[in-house]
Scaffold this active site. Sequence first.
Site, PDB file in Angstrom:
ATOM      1  N   ARG A  23      -8.314  -9.194  30.716  1.00  9.75           N
ATOM      2  CA  ARG A  23      -7.166 -10.096  30.628  1.00  9.75           C
ATOM      3  C   ARG A  23      -7.206 -11.088  31.759  1.00  9.75           C
ATOM      4  NH1 ARG A  23      -2.050  -6.260  29.380  1.00  9.75           N
ATOM      5  NH2 ARG A  23      -3.074  -5.334  27.579  1.00  9.75           N
ATOM      6  N   SER A 115      -1.686  -8.646  24.969  1.00  7.59           N
ATOM      7  CA  SER A 115      -0.519  -7.799  24.734  1.00  7.59           C
ATOM      8  C   SER A 115       0.805  -8.520  24.959  1.00  7.59           C
ATOM      9  CB  SER A 115      -0.626  -6.551  25.600  1.00  7.59           C
ATOM     10  OG  SER A 115       0.379  -5.646  25.274  1.00  7.59           O
ATOM     11  N   HIS A 116       1.563  -8.070  25.947  1.00  6.29           N
ATOM     12  CA  HIS A 116       2.903  -8.593  26.205  1.00  6.29           C
ATOM     13  C   HIS A 116       2.888  -9.741  27.209  1.00  6.29           C
ATOM     14  CE1 HIS A 116       1.580  -5.438  28.796  1.00  6.29           C
ATOM     15  NE2 HIS A 116       2.285  -5.991  29.760  1.00  6.29           N
ATOM     16  N   ASP A 284       6.113  -6.010  20.878  1.00  2.00           N
ATOM     17  CA  ASP A 284       5.537  -7.014  21.779  1.00  2.00           C
ATOM     18  C   ASP A 284       4.541  -7.923  21.062  1.00  2.00           C
ATOM     19  OD1 ASP A 284       3.465  -5.176  21.490  1.00  2.00           O
ATOM     20  OD2 ASP A 284       2.709  -5.530  23.519  1.00  2.00           O
ATOM     21  N   ASP A 286       1.344  -8.156  20.609  1.00  2.00           N
ATOM     22  CA  ASP A 286       0.304  -7.613  19.730  1.00  2.00           C
ATOM     23  C   ASP A 286       0.771  -6.373  18.969  1.00  2.00           C
ATOM     24  OD1 ASP A 286       0.391  -6.030  22.042  1.00  2.00           O
ATOM     25  OD2 ASP A 286      -1.676  -5.378  21.763  1.00  2.00           O
ATOM     26  N   ASP A 288       1.966  -3.341  19.760  1.00  3.19           N
ATOM     27  CA  ASP A 288       1.797  -1.917  20.082  1.00  3.19           C
ATOM     28  C   ASP A 288       2.990  -1.337  20.851  1.00  3.19           C
ATOM     29  OD1 ASP A 288       1.143  -3.282  22.364  1.00  3.19           O
ATOM     30  OD2 ASP A 288      -0.781  -2.265  22.696  1.00  3.19           O
ATOM     31  N   ARG A 289       3.793  -2.207  21.482  1.00  2.57           N
ATOM     32  CA  ARG A 289       4.975  -1.682  22.183  1.00  2.57           C
ATOM     33  C   ARG A 289       6.204  -1.767  21.278  1.00  2.57           C
ATOM     34  NH1 ARG A 289       4.824  -3.544  28.493  1.00  2.57           N
ATOM     35  NH2 ARG A 289       2.758  -2.694  28.902  1.00  2.57           N
ATOM     36  N   THR A 354      -1.853   6.919  33.208  1.00  6.54           N
ATOM     37  CA  THR A 354      -1.351   5.743  32.498  1.00  6.54           C
ATOM     38  C   THR A 354      -2.465   5.070  31.697  1.00  6.54           C
ATOM     39  OG1 THR A 354       0.335   5.372  34.145  1.00  6.54           O
ATOM     40  CG2 THR A 354      -0.357   3.451  32.890  1.00  6.54           C
ATOM     41  N   GLU A 373       4.385   6.621  26.297  1.00  4.06           N
ATOM     42  CA  GLU A 373       4.380   6.156  27.672  1.00  4.06           C
ATOM     43  C   GLU A 373       5.733   5.523  27.947  1.00  4.06           C
ATOM     44  OE1 GLU A 373       0.476   4.643  29.434  1.00  4.06           O
ATOM     45  OE2 GLU A 373       0.658   3.551  27.572  1.00  4.06           O
ATOM     46  N   SER A 375       6.258   2.867  29.268  1.00  2.00           N
ATOM     47  CA  SER A 375       6.147   1.408  29.172  1.00  2.00           C
ATOM     48  C   SER A 375       6.306   0.935  27.732  1.00  2.00           C
ATOM     49  CB  SER A 375       4.805   0.975  29.731  1.00  2.00           C
ATOM     50  OG  SER A 375       3.766   1.712  29.100  1.00  2.00           O
ATOM     51  N   LYS A 386      -1.113   2.759  20.552  1.00  4.84           N
ATOM     52  CA  LYS A 386       0.313   2.940  20.371  1.00  4.84           C
ATOM     53  C   LYS A 386       0.753   1.965  19.284  1.00  4.84           C
ATOM     54  CE  LYS A 386       0.970   0.196  24.512  1.00  4.84           C
ATOM     55  NZ  LYS A 386       0.207   0.454  25.722  1.00  4.84           N
TER      56      LYS A 386
END
Length: 556
Positions: A23, A115-116, A284, A286, A288-289, A354, A373, A375, A386
């Site tokens: 990233r 991601s986020h 989020d 992508d 996954d959250r 993590t 998690e 998060s 996730k």
Amino acid sequence: MVKVTTVPTQPYNDQKPGTSGLRKRVKVFQQRNYTENFIQSIMHVIEGGSEGATLVVGGDGRYYLDEVMQIIIQFSVAAGIKKLIIPQHGLVSTPAGSHLIRKYKATGGILLTASHNPGGPDKDFGIKYNVRNGGPAPENVTNRIFDISKSLQQLTYAADMPRVDYGTIGTQTLGDTLEIQVIDSIDDYVDLMKEIFDFGAIRSFLDKNKDTFKVLFDGMHGVTGIYGERLFVKEFGLAKASCLMRSTPLADFGGEHPDPNLTYAHELVERVEKDQIDFGAASDGDGDRNMVLGKHAFVTPSDSVAVIAHYALDAIPYFRKNGGVHGLARSMPTSRALDLVAQKQQLEHFEVPTGWKFFGNLMDAGRCSICGEESFGTGSDHVREKDGVWAILAWLSIVVHVNKTKPGAGVYDILQDHYKMYGRNFFSRYDYEEVDGQKANELMQHLRELNINGQTFNGFTVSEIDDFEYKDPIDGSVSSHQGMRVMFKDGSRFVVRLSGTGSQGATIRLYVEKYSNDPSEYATETQKALEPLIRVALDISRLEHFTGRDKPTVIT
Ligand code: G1P
Ligand code: ZN
């Protein structure tokens, strides 16, 4: 005619994939051959060699996606890849990508997401390699990518190829061997969700309660808007105008952080209270959250996984079909609410470092069905990432299930019932972003050197301090220095660790957890319940002294 050429390149020395892929700022990826070098390095580590391999390729729709898609195609032709499976427009959530890899028995996948993290020309991009089981590449693979990238001397690719279109469903062949199959990006994932959840029950519940039970899904202009629309509008029959917000994927996520928490999804949080929404949810960039909330109720991710585990067998058909729930797991900083469910149901449970990758081995070995998690990551062994949408459907299924015996019960009631059964693990995380790297290391060093066992601070007596280490029970690999844990006699604790996903400076995370089984405290507001412990954590860690910060950037 596709022409493959080999050209010299200069290696970069900073292409080490972090917790979840490489990233960096878009500007970094735009440096000469930066992206090309990294893709070339990935081609070298594909299991069994790139020749004849099948890859799933797509991402969360953020800025720079198309440029990198084209580069991946150019390298795939040259590397002898047999087939690229591309979801239409290159849009796929990370969990849906994981599913595609598994379903189509692909060799792996390249997921283009940060991601986020925010997107746009001055924001972040990311490239993540996933392996055959659908999960993120394990450390031995990412280390090899890094090693190769550091000494890369040449690039072999079809540099001058015309742009390949992946906006239309169908198959095309490039060069001698490369087949590009563009598929519907939603169908496969929705089919999987239909196998897992009882869509009929959800639909009829929402239909029966359409005047009283309000749902609002916030796609945060990330990739899950497309799944949200299919599910909530088409499958469950809700009105688009009222059940969706920010559901169109945008390259810059509307200029916001596509991160579902109380800070960045504040618009959703406000609407839930103002419009009396019964079930609010967000995912989020992508996908996954996840975040789930209801009237006067915010589900902390630590509670979320515990509640899902508690109801899994009764409310989610998938677990019954698979012969039950086989083990639970959480990341170390996540609260221990899940452990209490595991104890009650006599299930094996694990505490891992993590990062979602640590759950993969346990799942492949059939020893973990549900995990989470703190998060905002929750999931199960249906994929190896996730899964935000899965978690949201799991909660919706729990609401439907609980309403069979307790009509009118909402998210708030489900949480309070849970606390009555298990007690409440108050939990909060404080993030200090973009801290000077050296100061962050000094703070960690200070914690390592502490010698305060038995000492009492503001009523909390220290029982143990350690630097978390994990030995994977499946492959025996050891991960050390995963975060400093300061534990107290009453079962409370705090944890300090440095983020592995930040793209600028160091991010310090402070996690605080306090257990209570006093029913008069269950409705207490989290920050209030934790305040004395937070003061102790700041005192012992001397965080303010080391960082010069008197308040965190984000509290979750
Ligand atoms: C963060 C979260 C972690 C999650 C990761 C990827 O990593 O804390 O739980 O797996 O993002 O989404 P961190 O920045 O803390 O290393
Ligand atoms: Zn994500």
